[in-house]
Every structure is written in C-alpha cells, then in structure tokens.
Motif scaffolding. Sequence first.
Motif, PDB file in Angstrom:
ATOM      1  N   VAL A   1      36.832  39.153  44.188  1.00  0.00           N
ATOM      2  CA  VAL A   1      36.750  39.344  45.413  1.00  0.00           C
ATOM      3  C   VAL A   1      36.865  41.347  45.762  1.00  0.00           C
ATOM      4  O   VAL A   1      36.984  41.740  44.879  1.00  0.00           O
ATOM      5  CB  VAL A   1      39.198  38.688  46.043  1.00  0.00           C
ATOM      6  CG1 VAL A   1      39.773  39.707  44.712  1.00  0.00           C
ATOM      7  CG2 VAL A   1      39.429  38.730  47.325  1.00  0.00           C
ATOM      8  N   THR A   2      36.913  41.389  46.936  1.00  0.00           N
ATOM      9  CA  THR A   2      36.818  42.175  47.266  1.00  0.00           C
ATOM     10  C   THR A   2      38.277  43.185  47.896  1.00  0.00           C
ATOM     11  O   THR A   2      38.415  42.520  48.839  1.00  0.00           O
ATOM     12  CB  THR A   2      35.584  42.806  48.737  1.00  0.00           C
ATOM     13  OG1 THR A   2      34.334  41.321  48.337  1.00  0.00           O
ATOM     14  CG2 THR A   2      35.381  44.138  48.368  1.00  0.00           C
ATOM     15  N   VAL A   3      38.889  43.988  47.659  1.00  0.00           N
ATOM     16  CA  VAL A   3      39.504  44.850  48.019  1.00  0.00           C
ATOM     17  C   VAL A   3      39.697  46.135  48.111  1.00  0.00           C
ATOM     18  O   VAL A   3      38.955  46.869  47.489  1.00  0.00           O
ATOM     19  CB  VAL A   3      40.727  44.923  47.137  1.00  0.00           C
ATOM     20  CG1 VAL A   3      42.197  45.389  47.328  1.00  0.00           C
ATOM     21  CG2 VAL A   3      41.623  43.254  46.686  1.00  0.00           C
ATOM     22  N   MET A   4      39.172  46.957  49.436  1.00  0.00           N
ATOM     23  CA  MET A   4      39.316  47.914  49.926  1.00  0.00           C
ATOM     24  C   MET A   4      38.363  48.653  49.453  1.00  0.00           C
ATOM     25  O   MET A   4      38.159  49.806  48.707  1.00  0.00           O
ATOM     26  CB  MET A   4      40.707  48.981  49.389  1.00  0.00           C
ATOM     27  CG  MET A   4      41.797  48.146  50.194  1.00  0.00           C
ATOM     28  SD  MET A   4      43.274  49.278  49.211  1.00  0.00           S
ATOM     29  CE  MET A   4      42.462  50.776  49.238  1.00  0.00           C
ATOM     30  N   GLY A   5      36.973  47.307  49.619  1.00  0.00           N
ATOM     31  CA  GLY A   5      35.539  47.879  49.361  1.00  0.00           C
ATOM     32  C   GLY A   5      35.223  47.828  47.985  1.00  0.00           C
ATOM     33  O   GLY A   5      33.854  48.241  47.552  1.00  0.00           O
ATOM     34  N   GLN A   6      35.941  47.521  47.329  1.00  0.00           N
ATOM     35  CA  GLN A   6      35.174  47.205  45.893  1.00  0.00           C
ATOM     36  C   GLN A   6      36.257  45.847  45.747  1.00  0.00           C
ATOM     37  O   GLN A   6      37.050  45.557  45.881  1.00  0.00           O
ATOM     38  CB  GLN A   6      36.915  48.477  44.363  1.00  0.00           C
ATOM     39  CG  GLN A   6      36.484  47.955  43.669  1.00  0.00           C
ATOM     40  CD  GLN A   6      37.479  48.969  43.022  1.00  0.00           C
ATOM     41  OE1 GLN A   6      38.439  50.030  43.140  1.00  0.00           O
ATOM     42  NE2 GLN A   6      37.610  49.262  41.049  1.00  0.00           N
ATOM     43  N   LYS A   7      34.678  45.335  44.149  1.00  0.00           N
ATOM     44  CA  LYS A   7      34.985  43.890  44.241  1.00  0.00           C
ATOM     45  C   LYS A   7      35.156  43.818  42.818  1.00  0.00           C
ATOM     46  O   LYS A   7      34.773  44.740  41.609  1.00  0.00           O
ATOM     47  CB  LYS A   7      33.058  43.546  44.260  1.00  0.00           C
ATOM     48  CG  LYS A   7      33.065  42.056  43.425  1.00  0.00           C
ATOM     49  CD  LYS A   7      31.523  41.908  43.380  1.00  0.00           C
ATOM     50  CE  LYS A   7      31.702  39.860  43.128  1.00  0.00           C
ATOM     51  NZ  LYS A   7      30.362  39.191  42.967  1.00  0.00           N
ATOM     52  N   LEU A   8      37.168  43.220  42.702  1.00  0.00           N
ATOM     53  CA  LEU A   8      37.123  42.432  41.936  1.00  0.00           C
ATOM     54  C   LEU A   8      37.012  41.749  41.056  1.00  0.00           C
ATOM     55  O   LEU A   8      36.611  40.300  41.956  1.00  0.00           O
ATOM     56  CB  LEU A   8      38.811  42.612  42.156  1.00  0.00           C
ATOM     57  CG  LEU A   8      38.889  43.825  42.769  1.00  0.00           C
ATOM     58  CD1 LEU A   8      40.531  43.375  43.009  1.00  0.00           C
ATOM     59  CD2 LEU A   8      39.131  45.012  41.700  1.00  0.00           C
TER      60      LEU A   8
ATOM     61  N   LEU B   1      38.804  39.301  39.083  1.00  0.00           N
ATOM     62  CA  LEU B   1      39.968  38.207  39.787  1.00  0.00           C
ATOM     63  C   LEU B   1      41.162  38.745  40.829  1.00  0.00           C
ATOM     64  O   LEU B   1      40.810  39.958  41.081  1.00  0.00           O
ATOM     65  CB  LEU B   1      40.271  38.090  38.882  1.00  0.00           C
ATOM     66  CG  LEU B   1      40.664  37.011  37.370  1.00  0.00           C
ATOM     67  CD1 LEU B   1      40.965  37.490  36.441  1.00  0.00           C
ATOM     68  CD2 LEU B   1      40.465  36.469  37.656  1.00  0.00           C
ATOM     69  N   PRO B   2      41.241  37.501  41.604  1.00  0.00           N
ATOM     70  CA  PRO B   2      42.016  38.161  42.954  1.00  0.00           C
ATOM     71  C   PRO B   2      43.661  38.665  42.157  1.00  0.00           C
ATOM     72  O   PRO B   2      44.317  38.241  43.028  1.00  0.00           O
ATOM     73  CB  PRO B   2      42.212  36.779  44.146  1.00  0.00           C
ATOM     74  CG  PRO B   2      41.620  36.035  42.961  1.00  0.00           C
ATOM     75  CD  PRO B   2      41.145  36.719  41.343  1.00  0.00           C
ATOM     76  N   VAL B   3      43.509  39.352  41.470  1.00  0.00           N
ATOM     77  CA  VAL B   3      45.105  40.018  40.544  1.00  0.00           C
ATOM     78  C   VAL B   3      44.883  42.140  41.479  1.00  0.00           C
ATOM     79  O   VAL B   3      43.731  42.254  41.051  1.00  0.00           O
ATOM     80  CB  VAL B   3      45.110  40.253  38.973  1.00  0.00           C
ATOM     81  CG1 VAL B   3      46.535  40.560  38.680  1.00  0.00           C
ATOM     82  CG2 VAL B   3      44.782  38.576  39.360  1.00  0.00           C
ATOM     83  N   TYR B   4      45.330  42.183  41.722  1.00  0.00           N
ATOM     84  CA  TYR B   4      45.936  43.756  41.625  1.00  0.00           C
ATOM     85  C   TYR B   4      47.294  44.506  41.018  1.00  0.00           C
ATOM     86  O   TYR B   4      48.303  43.915  41.567  1.00  0.00           O
ATOM     87  CB  TYR B   4      45.747  44.513  43.576  1.00  0.00           C
ATOM     88  CG  TYR B   4      44.893  45.782  43.347  1.00  0.00           C
ATOM     89  CD1 TYR B   4      45.610  46.627  43.323  1.00  0.00           C
ATOM     90  CD2 TYR B   4      43.451  45.570  42.712  1.00  0.00           C
ATOM     91  CE1 TYR B   4      45.865  47.468  44.178  1.00  0.00           C
ATOM     92  CE2 TYR B   4      42.811  47.368  43.028  1.00  0.00           C
ATOM     93  CZ  TYR B   4      44.290  48.170  44.072  1.00  0.00           C
ATOM     94  OH  TYR B   4      43.369  49.367  43.753  1.00  0.00           O
ATOM     95  N   CYS B   5      46.812  45.218  40.581  1.00  0.00           N
ATOM     96  CA  CYS B   5      48.420  45.685  40.286  1.00  0.00           C
ATOM     97  C   CYS B   5      48.701  46.904  40.891  1.00  0.00           C
ATOM     98  O   CYS B   5      47.858  47.895  40.698  1.00  0.00           O
ATOM     99  CB  CYS B   5      48.148  45.811  38.629  1.00  0.00           C
ATOM    100  SG  CYS B   5      48.435  44.284  37.751  1.00  0.00           S
ATOM    101  N   SER B   6      49.750  47.284  40.957  1.00  0.00           N
ATOM    102  CA  SER B   6      50.160  48.403  41.862  1.00  0.00           C
ATOM    103  C   SER B   6      51.578  48.662  41.511  1.00  0.00           C
ATOM    104  O   SER B   6      52.196  47.706  41.384  1.00  0.00           O
ATOM    105  CB  SER B   6      49.654  48.216  43.349  1.00  0.00           C
ATOM    106  OG  SER B   6      50.889  47.690  43.532  1.00  0.00           O
ATOM    107  N   PRO B   7      52.056  50.032  41.814  1.00  0.00           N
ATOM    108  CA  PRO B   7      53.425  50.200  41.272  1.00  0.00           C
ATOM    109  C   PRO B   7      54.279  50.254  42.077  1.00  0.00           C
ATOM    110  O   PRO B   7      53.842  49.684  44.368  1.00  0.00           O
ATOM    111  CB  PRO B   7      53.680  51.838  41.743  1.00  0.00           C
ATOM    112  CG  PRO B   7      52.457  51.911  42.105  1.00  0.00           C
ATOM    113  CD  PRO B   7      51.068  51.329  42.189  1.00  0.00           C
TER     114      PRO B   7
END
Length: 92
Positions: A66-73, A75-81
């Motif tokens: 998936v692309t999140v904020m212009g960056q391809k990941l 997996l569709p998993v994003y860790c954030s505080p």
Amino acid sequence: MVLRNCHNFHDFRRLAKRRLPGPIFDYIDGAADEEDDAPAQHKKPSKAVTLYPACCAGLGGVDLSVTVMGQKLALPVYCSPTALQRLFHHQG
C-alpha cells in the motif's frame, strides 16, 4: 528473570510485572471493553471460533503493499505513537 530468559508471552508478562510500578503494569496489561483480549481469555477455549484449515490456500500471489503518504509499504500496517509513551519508557 532477565530479558534474554524470556521465551514466551508469559515470561515477558512476568518480567514486566516485576519491573514496572503496579498502576503502569495494570494499564498496559489491561484489556479494552469487556476484556475479551485479556491474558486470562487466552487460556480458555473459545466455542465461538471455528478454524478452517487451508482456507487461504492458493493465494500466494496476493500483493498486500500500500502507498502511505507517498511511500510504498510492503504491508498495510503502519505503527505510530499513540499516547503516554513516556509512561512505558523514559525516552518516550
């Protein structure tokens, strides 16, 4: 007990309980809503769940990227505080 001797969920939990102040451990260890995900629930067999083995057989070519904020990941998993990071570690 030290970290290098932790081999499973129960070992990590036991170490955390020894090292953290009670209210902080309870906050981290607590579960949401009806506490369906609480550690005690993991020991109980669930009759509401039916496992279907090999239900995803033949899906090896699926692209989960998936692309999140212009960056391809990959997996569709994003860790954030989230919040209270310094409660769990002095560096937040």
